[in-house]
Design a protein around this motif. Structure first.
Motif, PDB file in Angstrom:
ATOM      1  N   HIS A  74      79.688  66.734  57.975  1.00  0.00           N
ATOM      2  CA  HIS A  74      81.080  66.690  58.430  1.00  0.00           C
ATOM      3  C   HIS A  74      81.345  66.026  59.714  1.00  0.00           C
ATOM      4  O   HIS A  74      80.225  66.049  60.443  1.00  0.00           O
ATOM      5  N   THR A  75      82.358  65.572  59.680  1.00  0.00           N
ATOM      6  CA  THR A  75      82.101  64.533  60.920  1.00  0.00           C
ATOM      7  C   THR A  75      83.841  64.676  61.077  1.00  0.00           C
ATOM      8  O   THR A  75      84.217  64.782  60.495  1.00  0.00           O
ATOM      9  N   ASP A  76      84.160  63.677  62.005  1.00  0.00           N
ATOM     10  CA  ASP A  76      85.402  63.815  62.542  1.00  0.00           C
ATOM     11  C   ASP A  76      86.356  62.508  62.084  1.00  0.00           C
ATOM     12  O   ASP A  76      85.826  61.828  60.853  1.00  0.00           O
ATOM     13  N   PRO A  77      87.810  62.246  62.195  1.00  0.00           N
ATOM     14  CA  PRO A  77      88.263  61.270  61.038  1.00  0.00           C
ATOM     15  C   PRO A  77      88.194  59.835  61.386  1.00  0.00           C
ATOM     16  O   PRO A  77      89.187  58.778  61.196  1.00  0.00           O
ATOM     17  N   ARG A  78      87.622  60.230  62.908  1.00  0.00           N
ATOM     18  CA  ARG A  78      87.828  58.679  63.365  1.00  0.00           C
ATOM     19  C   ARG A  78      86.283  57.219  62.278  1.00  0.00           C
ATOM     20  O   ARG A  78      85.560  57.923  62.391  1.00  0.00           O
ATOM     21  N   THR A  79      86.778  56.864  62.427  1.00  0.00           N
ATOM     22  CA  THR A  79      86.605  55.673  60.800  1.00  0.00           C
ATOM     23  C   THR A  79      84.815  54.729  61.665  1.00  0.00           C
ATOM     24  O   THR A  79      84.946  54.940  62.880  1.00  0.00           O
ATOM     25  N   ILE A  80      83.992  55.209  61.107  1.00  0.00           N
ATOM     26  CA  ILE A  80      82.648  54.856  61.695  1.00  0.00           C
ATOM     27  C   ILE A  80      82.228  54.142  60.204  1.00  0.00           C
ATOM     28  O   ILE A  80      82.236  53.745  59.372  1.00  0.00           O
ATOM     29  N   SER A  81      82.111  52.152  60.596  1.00  0.00           N
ATOM     30  CA  SER A  81      81.546  51.122  59.385  1.00  0.00           C
ATOM     31  C   SER A  81      80.624  50.449  60.290  1.00  0.00           C
ATOM     32  O   SER A  81      80.958  49.711  61.689  1.00  0.00           O
ATOM     33  N   ASN A  82      78.811  50.297  60.354  1.00  0.00           N
ATOM     34  CA  ASN A  82      78.342  49.546  60.739  1.00  0.00           C
ATOM     35  C   ASN A  82      77.066  49.024  59.742  1.00  0.00           C
ATOM     36  O   ASN A  82      77.311  49.253  58.668  1.00  0.00           O
ATOM     37  N   ALA A  83      76.012  48.296  60.474  1.00  0.00           N
ATOM     38  CA  ALA A  83      75.043  47.977  59.142  1.00  0.00           C
ATOM     39  C   ALA A  83      74.552  48.871  58.847  1.00  0.00           C
ATOM     40  O   ALA A  83      73.941  48.329  57.181  1.00  0.00           O
ATOM     41  N   VAL A  84      74.484  50.249  59.140  1.00  0.00           N
ATOM     42  CA  VAL A  84      73.690  51.013  58.533  1.00  0.00           C
ATOM     43  C   VAL A  84      74.582  52.408  57.776  1.00  0.00           C
ATOM     44  O   VAL A  84      73.453  52.829  56.975  1.00  0.00           O
ATOM     45  N   VAL A  85      75.661  52.440  58.154  1.00  0.00           N
ATOM     46  CA  VAL A  85      76.760  53.279  57.770  1.00  0.00           C
ATOM     47  C   VAL A  85      77.908  52.895  57.070  1.00  0.00           C
ATOM     48  O   VAL A  85      78.637  51.893  58.408  1.00  0.00           O
ATOM     49  N   GLN A  86      78.288  53.062  56.150  1.00  0.00           N
ATOM     50  CA  GLN A  86      79.330  52.387  56.108  1.00  0.00           C
ATOM     51  C   GLN A  86      80.681  52.782  55.571  1.00  0.00           C
ATOM     52  O   GLN A  86      81.686  52.539  55.946  1.00  0.00           O
ATOM     53  N   ASP A  87      79.998  54.409  56.620  1.00  0.00           N
ATOM     54  CA  ASP A  87      81.506  55.341  56.339  1.00  0.00           C
ATOM     55  C   ASP A  87      81.186  56.501  56.380  1.00  0.00           C
ATOM     56  O   ASP A  87      80.565  57.121  56.317  1.00  0.00           O
ATOM     57  N   ASN A  88      82.360  57.578  56.871  1.00  0.00           N
ATOM     58  CA  ASN A  88      82.652  58.922  56.981  1.00  0.00           C
ATOM     59  C   ASN A  88      81.732  59.250  56.163  1.00  0.00           C
ATOM     60  O   ASN A  88      81.007  60.372  56.010  1.00  0.00           O
ATOM     61  N   TRP A  89      81.683  59.434  54.466  1.00  0.00           N
ATOM     62  CA  TRP A  89      81.370  59.648  53.620  1.00  0.00           C
ATOM     63  C   TRP A  89      79.471  59.602  53.915  1.00  0.00           C
ATOM     64  O   TRP A  89      78.960  60.203  54.043  1.00  0.00           O
ATOM     65  N   ASP A  90      79.525  58.184  54.042  1.00  0.00           N
ATOM     66  CA  ASP A  90      78.185  57.955  54.425  1.00  0.00           C
ATOM     67  C   ASP A  90      77.558  58.421  55.415  1.00  0.00           C
ATOM     68  O   ASP A  90      75.932  58.901  55.384  1.00  0.00           O
ATOM     69  N   LEU A  91      78.006  58.722  56.887  1.00  0.00           N
ATOM     70  CA  LEU A  91      77.367  59.509  57.468  1.00  0.00           C
ATOM     71  C   LEU A  91      76.996  60.869  57.299  1.00  0.00           C
ATOM     72  O   LEU A  91      75.632  61.490  57.680  1.00  0.00           O
ATOM     73  N   SER A  92      78.307  60.906  56.629  1.00  0.00           N
ATOM     74  CA  SER A  92      77.898  63.108  56.591  1.00  0.00           C
ATOM     75  C   SER A  92      77.133  63.148  55.438  1.00  0.00           C
ATOM     76  O   SER A  92      75.957  64.101  55.601  1.00  0.00           O
ATOM     77  N   VAL A  93      76.466  62.448  54.439  1.00  0.00           N
ATOM     78  CA  VAL A  93      75.933  62.494  53.637  1.00  0.00           C
ATOM     79  C   VAL A  93      74.320  61.658  53.971  1.00  0.00           C
ATOM     80  O   VAL A  93      73.358  62.765  54.215  1.00  0.00           O
ATOM     81  N   LYS A  94      74.262  61.438  54.924  1.00  0.00           N
ATOM     82  CA  LYS A  94      72.864  60.977  55.660  1.00  0.00           C
ATOM     83  C   LYS A  94      72.381  61.829  56.368  1.00  0.00           C
ATOM     84  O   LYS A  94      71.038  62.135  56.465  1.00  0.00           O
ATOM     85  N   ARG A  95      73.348  62.487  56.910  1.00  0.00           N
ATOM     86  CA  ARG A  95      73.570  63.400  58.116  1.00  0.00           C
ATOM     87  C   ARG A  95      72.441  65.337  57.389  1.00  0.00           C
ATOM     88  O   ARG A  95      71.385  65.593  57.566  1.00  0.00           O
ATOM     89  N   ALA A  96      73.280  65.361  56.010  1.00  0.00           N
ATOM     90  CA  ALA A  96      72.975  66.072  55.691  1.00  0.00           C
ATOM     91  C   ALA A  96      71.599  66.100  55.138  1.00  0.00           C
ATOM     92  O   ALA A  96      70.324  66.876  55.277  1.00  0.00           O
ATOM     93  N   THR A  97      70.687  64.958  54.374  1.00  0.00           N
ATOM     94  CA  THR A  97      69.983  64.777  53.798  1.00  0.00           C
ATOM     95  C   THR A  97      68.601  64.282  54.715  1.00  0.00           C
ATOM     96  O   THR A  97      67.992  65.461  54.587  1.00  0.00           O
ATOM     97  N   SER A  98      69.225  63.765  56.193  1.00  0.00           N
ATOM     98  CA  SER A  98      68.403  63.414  56.988  1.00  0.00           C
ATOM     99  C   SER A  98      67.961  64.671  57.673  1.00  0.00           C
ATOM    100  O   SER A  98      66.789  65.579  58.023  1.00  0.00           O
ATOM    101  N   ILE A  99      68.304  66.294  57.493  1.00  0.00           N
ATOM    102  CA  ILE A  99      68.176  68.032  58.203  1.00  0.00           C
ATOM    103  C   ILE A  99      67.280  68.573  56.459  1.00  0.00           C
ATOM    104  O   ILE A  99      66.007  69.131  56.875  1.00  0.00           O
ATOM    105  N   VAL A 100      68.038  68.063  55.225  1.00  0.00           N
ATOM    106  CA  VAL A 100      67.075  68.191  54.316  1.00  0.00           C
ATOM    107  C   VAL A 100      65.697  68.030  54.286  1.00  0.00           C
ATOM    108  O   VAL A 100      64.595  68.659  54.118  1.00  0.00           O
ATOM    109  N   ARG A 101      65.849  66.632  54.409  1.00  0.00           N
ATOM    110  CA  ARG A 101      64.300  65.748  54.432  1.00  0.00           C
ATOM    111  C   ARG A 101      63.309  66.568  56.156  1.00  0.00           C
ATOM    112  O   ARG A 101      61.808  66.622  55.309  1.00  0.00           O
TER     113      ARG A 101
END
Length: 276
Positions: A192-219
């Motif tokens: 889960h993220t807050d509503p502030r938009t994030i976009s950089n070379a490795v994270v596309q948006d908040n959807w991307d960040l929230s999924v990648k964080r969950a996947t990192s914990i699972v791994r």
């Protein structure tokens, strides 16, 4: 006269000799009979001891069967509503656990599976409370029949990053210990993220960040703490499931979190009961 005396004496000796020989033969026969009797008695004794040993073995075998039947009776699976099977021992354990569950939640349990969910969830929460009660950035709750653990993102990640920080290792180890101790649960990790938009070379948006964080914990749970991968689910909710209004920095910090949902898998749970 002298001849007569001699004849009488000789006759006496002969008669005495005959009597002694008869006694000897009789005594010898008696001895032989006694030996035969003793031999028969010894054989009979051996036979009786053999029979007694066999009887003892049969009694021990019957006792073992009785104890086995008693144990099987306690573990015998009882059908409920033609759907659920549960052993007598497991029912007793479940009843003991349910006495500790909130009565209001028990009222909503309509079926045996609902009750089993509550029992498993209660035990999981108790285990987690014991392991994580000293961590103020972690909250543990039961919602219906699932256990939900909410962990602040500052405990797991650096700002705008999905790489798990080293200080998360202690929390994840404790969590993995509980997960690995319960074969009947599945684990869903939600980012889960807050509503502030994030976009950089490795994270596309908040959807991307929230999924990648969950996947990192699972791994991390799988690769470092040996949680079975088939028990793990990774998902991301972006900023669309806030706990509070995003009206301040403090509130947004609350909404930036990783939620770990422990789901008792009743099919696996009852299969495990049947196997035992």
């Amino acid at each position: 006269m002298k001849k007569s005396f001699t004849l009488i004496a000789l006759s006496g000796i002969i008669m005495t000799s005959c009597v002694s020989k008869k006694k000897y033969v009789a005594l010898e026969q008696e001895l032989q009979d006694t030996r035969s009797t003793l031999q028969r008695t010894a054989v009979e004794k051996d036979e009786l001891e053999d029979k007694f040993a066999k009887i003892e073995a049969r009694v021990a075998d019957y006792n073992a069967k009785i104890n086995s039947l008693r144990d099987e009776s306690n573990e015998k699976m009882v059908m409920v509503d033609d759907i659920v099977a549960i052993s007598n021992n497991s029912k007793e354990k479940m009843r003991e656990t349910l006495t500790k569950v909130d009565p209001n939640k028990l009222q909503n349990a309509k079926t045996l599976k609902d009750s089993m969910n509550l029992a498993v969830s209660h035990n999981l929460k108790s285990s987690l409370d014991d392991s994580l009660k000293d961590d103020e950035d972690i909250s543990i709750n039961i919602d219906n029949t699932v256990v939900m653990i909410s962990i602040s993102d500052k405990m797991l990640f650096k700002t705008a990053s999905y790489r798990v920080s080293d200080k998360a290792n202690g929390i994840l180890q404790k969590l993995a210990n509980v997960i690995n101790s319960e074969p009947s649960i599945e684990v869903m990790v939600e980012g889960h993220t807050d509503p502030r938009t994030i976009s950089n070379a490795v994270v596309q948006d908040n959807w991307d960040l929230s999924v990648k964080r969950a996947t990192s914990i699972v791994r991390k749970l799988q690769n470092k703490y040996n949680v079975a991968p088939e028990k793990l689910i990774a998902s991301g909710r972006s900023s669309y499931k806030p706990l509070v209004e995003n009206s301040s920095d403090e509130n947004m910090a609350i909404n930036r979190r990783t939620k770990i949902v422990l789901l008792p898998n009743m099919d696996k749970f009852f299969a495990m009961l049947s196997a035992n």
